[in-house]
Design a protein around this motif. Structure first.
Motif, PDB file in Angstrom:
ATOM      1  N   ASP A 114      10.653 -10.514   5.286  1.00 12.82           N
ATOM      2  CA  ASP A 114      10.464  -9.069   5.161  1.00 12.82           C
ATOM      3  C   ASP A 114      11.734  -8.344   5.603  1.00 12.82           C
ATOM      4  O   ASP A 114      12.133  -8.427   6.767  1.00 12.82           O
ATOM      5  N   LYS A 115      12.361  -7.618   4.691  1.00 10.07           N
ATOM      6  CA  LYS A 115      13.597  -6.905   5.034  1.00 10.07           C
ATOM      7  C   LYS A 115      13.363  -5.843   6.100  1.00 10.07           C
ATOM      8  O   LYS A 115      14.274  -5.503   6.863  1.00 10.07           O
ATOM      9  N   HIS A 116      12.140  -5.329   6.188  1.00 10.77           N
ATOM     10  CA  HIS A 116      11.824  -4.308   7.190  1.00 10.77           C
ATOM     11  C   HIS A 116      11.686  -4.916   8.592  1.00 10.77           C
ATOM     12  O   HIS A 116      11.594  -4.179   9.575  1.00 10.77           O
ATOM     13  N   THR A 117      11.659  -6.235   8.668  1.00 12.38           N
ATOM     14  CA  THR A 117      11.691  -6.917   9.960  1.00 12.38           C
ATOM     15  C   THR A 117      13.111  -7.338  10.307  1.00 12.38           C
ATOM     16  O   THR A 117      13.548  -7.227  11.456  1.00 12.38           O
ATOM     17  N   VAL A 118      13.849  -7.816   9.302  1.00 16.92           N
ATOM     18  CA  VAL A 118      15.196  -8.335   9.539  1.00 16.92           C
ATOM     19  C   VAL A 118      16.184  -7.222   9.874  1.00 16.92           C
ATOM     20  O   VAL A 118      16.932  -7.313  10.856  1.00 16.92           O
ATOM     21  N   LYS A 119      16.190  -6.144   9.084  1.00 16.48           N
ATOM     22  CA  LYS A 119      17.185  -5.080   9.295  1.00 16.48           C
ATOM     23  C   LYS A 119      17.054  -4.426  10.673  1.00 16.48           C
ATOM     24  O   LYS A 119      18.061  -4.279  11.384  1.00 16.48           O
ATOM     25  N   PRO A 120      15.849  -4.023  11.126  1.00 18.87           N
ATOM     26  CA  PRO A 120      15.754  -3.392  12.457  1.00 18.87           C
ATOM     27  C   PRO A 120      16.168  -4.322  13.593  1.00 18.87           C
ATOM     28  O   PRO A 120      16.564  -3.842  14.659  1.00 18.87           O
ATOM     29  N   TRP A 121      16.094  -5.637  13.375  1.00 25.79           N
ATOM     30  CA  TRP A 121      16.472  -6.582  14.438  1.00 25.79           C
ATOM     31  C   TRP A 121      17.934  -6.408  14.833  1.00 25.79           C
ATOM     32  O   TRP A 121      18.299  -6.636  15.983  1.00 25.79           O
ATOM     33  N   PHE A 122      18.778  -5.982  13.903  1.00 22.97           N
ATOM     34  CA  PHE A 122      20.204  -5.820  14.180  1.00 22.97           C
ATOM     35  C   PHE A 122      20.513  -4.530  14.948  1.00 22.97           C
ATOM     36  O   PHE A 122      21.613  -4.390  15.480  1.00 22.97           O
ATOM     37  N   ASN A 123      19.582  -3.591  14.982  1.00 30.30           N
ATOM     38  CA  ASN A 123      19.841  -2.317  15.649  1.00 30.30           C
ATOM     39  C   ASN A 123      20.200  -2.536  17.120  1.00 30.30           C
ATOM     40  O   ASN A 123      19.498  -3.231  17.853  1.00 30.30           O
ATOM     41  N   GLY A 124      21.311  -1.937  17.544  1.00 31.34           N
ATOM     42  CA  GLY A 124      21.758  -2.062  18.924  1.00 31.34           C
ATOM     43  C   GLY A 124      22.589  -3.301  19.198  1.00 31.34           C
ATOM     44  O   GLY A 124      23.229  -3.401  20.250  1.00 31.34           O
ATOM     45  N   LYS A 125      22.602  -4.243  18.256  1.00 32.03           N
ATOM     46  CA  LYS A 125      23.392  -5.465  18.432  1.00 32.03           C
ATOM     47  C   LYS A 125      24.756  -5.359  17.771  1.00 32.03           C
ATOM     48  O   LYS A 125      25.689  -6.081  18.129  1.00 32.03           O
ATOM     49  N   LEU A 126      24.880  -4.466  16.789  1.00 32.40           N
ATOM     50  CA  LEU A 126      26.126  -4.227  16.079  1.00 32.40           C
ATOM     51  C   LEU A 126      26.345  -2.727  15.961  1.00 32.40           C
ATOM     52  O   LEU A 126      25.395  -1.942  16.028  1.00 32.40           O
ATOM     53  N   ASP A 127      27.605  -2.316  15.776  1.00 37.33           N
ATOM     54  CA  ASP A 127      27.893  -0.891  15.602  1.00 37.33           C
ATOM     55  C   ASP A 127      27.179  -0.339  14.378  1.00 37.33           C
ATOM     56  O   ASP A 127      26.681   0.789  14.384  1.00 37.33           O
ATOM     57  N   VAL A 128      27.139  -1.137  13.319  1.00 40.40           N
ATOM     58  CA  VAL A 128      26.449  -0.748  12.088  1.00 40.40           C
ATOM     59  C   VAL A 128      25.558  -1.900  11.660  1.00 40.40           C
ATOM     60  O   VAL A 128      26.046  -3.028  11.479  1.00 40.40           O
ATOM     61  N   ALA A 129      24.253  -1.650  11.508  1.00 37.51           N
ATOM     62  CA  ALA A 129      23.341  -2.703  11.064  1.00 37.51           C
ATOM     63  C   ALA A 129      23.620  -3.019   9.594  1.00 37.51           C
ATOM     64  O   ALA A 129      23.759  -2.109   8.771  1.00 37.51           O
ATOM     65  N   PRO A 130      23.750  -4.286   9.234  1.00 38.82           N
ATOM     66  CA  PRO A 130      24.043  -4.639   7.847  1.00 38.82           C
ATOM     67  C   PRO A 130      22.861  -4.318   6.937  1.00 38.82           C
ATOM     68  O   PRO A 130      21.705  -4.394   7.362  1.00 38.82           O
ATOM     69  N   PRO A 131      23.132  -3.946   5.698  1.00 36.85           N
ATOM     70  CA  PRO A 131      22.033  -3.704   4.758  1.00 36.85           C
ATOM     71  C   PRO A 131      21.323  -5.007   4.425  1.00 36.85           C
ATOM     72  O   PRO A 131      21.958  -6.061   4.316  1.00 36.85           O
ATOM     73  N   VAL A 132      20.015  -4.941   4.289  1.00 39.43           N
ATOM     74  CA  VAL A 132      19.217  -6.123   3.967  1.00 39.43           C
ATOM     75  C   VAL A 132      18.461  -5.842   2.679  1.00 39.43           C
ATOM     76  O   VAL A 132      17.731  -4.856   2.577  1.00 39.43           O
ATOM     77  N   VAL A 133      18.641  -6.701   1.696  1.00 39.46           N
ATOM     78  CA  VAL A 133      18.033  -6.530   0.381  1.00 39.46           C
ATOM     79  C   VAL A 133      17.129  -7.720   0.090  1.00 39.46           C
ATOM     80  O   VAL A 133      17.515  -8.866   0.318  1.00 39.46           O
ATOM     81  N   ASP A 134      15.933  -7.444  -0.391  1.00 39.23           N
ATOM     82  CA  ASP A 134      15.001  -8.505  -0.762  1.00 39.23           C
ATOM     83  C   ASP A 134      15.234  -8.868  -2.233  1.00 39.23           C
ATOM     84  O   ASP A 134      14.986  -8.067  -3.127  1.00 39.23           O
ATOM     85  N   LEU A 135      15.734 -10.081  -2.465  1.00 38.00           N
ATOM     86  CA  LEU A 135      16.026 -10.542  -3.823  1.00 38.00           C
ATOM     87  C   LEU A 135      15.121 -11.709  -4.227  1.00 38.00           C
ATOM     88  O   LEU A 135      15.474 -12.490  -5.117  1.00 38.00           O
ATOM     89  N   THR A 136      13.961 -11.812  -3.595  1.00 32.42           N
ATOM     90  CA  THR A 136      13.059 -12.921  -3.879  1.00 32.42           C
ATOM     91  C   THR A 136      12.658 -12.952  -5.346  1.00 32.42           C
ATOM     92  O   THR A 136      12.630 -14.018  -5.969  1.00 32.42           O
ATOM     93  N   ALA A 137      12.366 -11.788  -5.894  1.00 33.34           N
ATOM     94  CA  ALA A 137      11.952 -11.722  -7.299  1.00 33.34           C
ATOM     95  C   ALA A 137      13.062 -12.159  -8.239  1.00 33.34           C
ATOM     96  O   ALA A 137      12.799 -12.586  -9.366  1.00 33.34           O
ATOM     97  N   GLN A 138      14.319 -12.076  -7.781  1.00 37.05           N
ATOM     98  CA  GLN A 138      15.461 -12.482  -8.606  1.00 37.05           C
ATOM     99  C   GLN A 138      15.877 -13.926  -8.348  1.00 37.05           C
ATOM    100  O   GLN A 138      16.891 -14.382  -8.859  1.00 37.05           O
ATOM    101  N   GLY A 139      15.108 -14.641  -7.521  1.00 33.16           N
ATOM    102  CA  GLY A 139      15.385 -16.059  -7.303  1.00 33.16           C
ATOM    103  C   GLY A 139      16.174 -16.375  -6.048  1.00 33.16           C
ATOM    104  O   GLY A 139      16.547 -17.534  -5.820  1.00 33.16           O
ATOM    105  N   PHE A 140      16.440 -15.361  -5.210  1.00 32.47           N
ATOM    106  CA  PHE A 140      17.178 -15.570  -3.959  1.00 32.47           C
ATOM    107  C   PHE A 140      16.287 -15.079  -2.815  1.00 32.47           C
ATOM    108  O   PHE A 140      16.124 -13.872  -2.624  1.00 32.47           O
ATOM    109  N   THR A 141      15.724 -16.005  -2.064  1.00 30.21           N
ATOM    110  CA  THR A 141      14.699 -15.672  -1.078  1.00 30.21           C
ATOM    111  C   THR A 141      15.309 -15.343   0.274  1.00 30.21           C
ATOM    112  O   THR A 141      16.054 -16.144   0.844  1.00 30.21           O
TER     113      THR A 141
END
Length: 255
Positions: free
Chosen positions: A139-166
């Protein structure tokens, strides 16, 4: 843990890529799920069959000769005496700089190659047991918030499961002596690490594909971020991953 999440991690469990905590979660799920238990048994039988089969192929000497013959002549030529002496002189100069404790970056291209080598090393480290993910989730909504406060800028997280990249999670890593975000995807049994770092440039840097130590790297820059996608999948598949990731980013920006 859901069956979808367990299915993603079954290969990692067999290959010993999970730490003790994640391995226990998968095993607990398997203990109560006949479907996932059967899938795991099938995967293990497949691994045994592949390991026991004589699939190693030794290339004939003729192949080496054909490859050498196809190389550009400039690569096959021996360096002349002047080039060798110039190399010794450069090596002495670099040694003198190192002896004073100074670090010199001569060319930006050399610096980029050094960072790409570090990115490949980080990818290799991640494949060791317990190093692949700090946060495990599809779940990208779980992964992206995990980075908050650990890096100056949280990296974007994209769900590409439907495109074959889980999407399977993310972690903190270190490249160029600074913390960097890594988003982890799977393509079949292959791992794709997408490293993301902040940069001062806001100009778009076109994507390029390179191969280092047998791994393909698709690198690009956009909106103040640098990206390096690293994997052992084919270059065209990695290019497809990058294209789909960029398309999803553009869609979210305009949506």
């Amino acid at each position: 843990m859901t069956c979808d999440e367990a299915e993603i991690l079954l290969h990692a469990l067999i290959d010993g890529e999970l730490d003790a905590g994640h391995a226990r979660e998968v095993e607990d799920h398997i203990a109560g799920c006949p479907a996932c238990a059967a899938a795991l048994a099938d995967y293990r039988e497949m691994s045994k069959a592949v390991a026991g089969a004589d699939l190693r192929y030794t290339a004939p000497p003729l192949l080496r000769k054909r490859i050498e013959a196809a190389l550009p002549q400039a690569q096959a030529q021996m360096p002349n005496r002047r080039a060798v002496l110039r190399g010794f002189a450069m090596g002495s100069a670099v040694s003198a700089i190192a002896a004073t404790g100074l670090v010199a970056i001569v060319l930006r291209n050399d610096d980029a190659q050094r960072i790409e080598s570090e990115v490949v090393s980080a990818h290799l480290r991640s494949l060791q047991a317990g190093h692949l993910t700090d946060v495990i989730s599809t779940d990208k909504h779980t992964v992206k918030p995990w980075f908050n406060g650990k890096l100056d800028v949280a990296p974007p997280v994209v769900d590409l499961t439907a495109q074959g990249f889980t999407l399977i999670g993310g972690r903190l890593d270190y490249v160029d002596a600074r913390p960097i975000g890594a988003i982890v995807y799977r393509r079949r049994a292959h791992v794709i690490n997408l490293f993301v770092a902040q940069t001062s440039s806001t100009e778009r840097r076109p994507a390029k594909i390179e191969t280092i130590q047998g791994f393909n790297i698709r690198s690009w820059g956009d909106r103040g971020l640098n990206y390096w996608a690293v994997s052992d999948i084919a270059a065209d598949e990695l290019a497809d991953f990058g294209d789909k990731f960029e398309a999803a980013m553009k869609s979210s920006a305009t949506g």
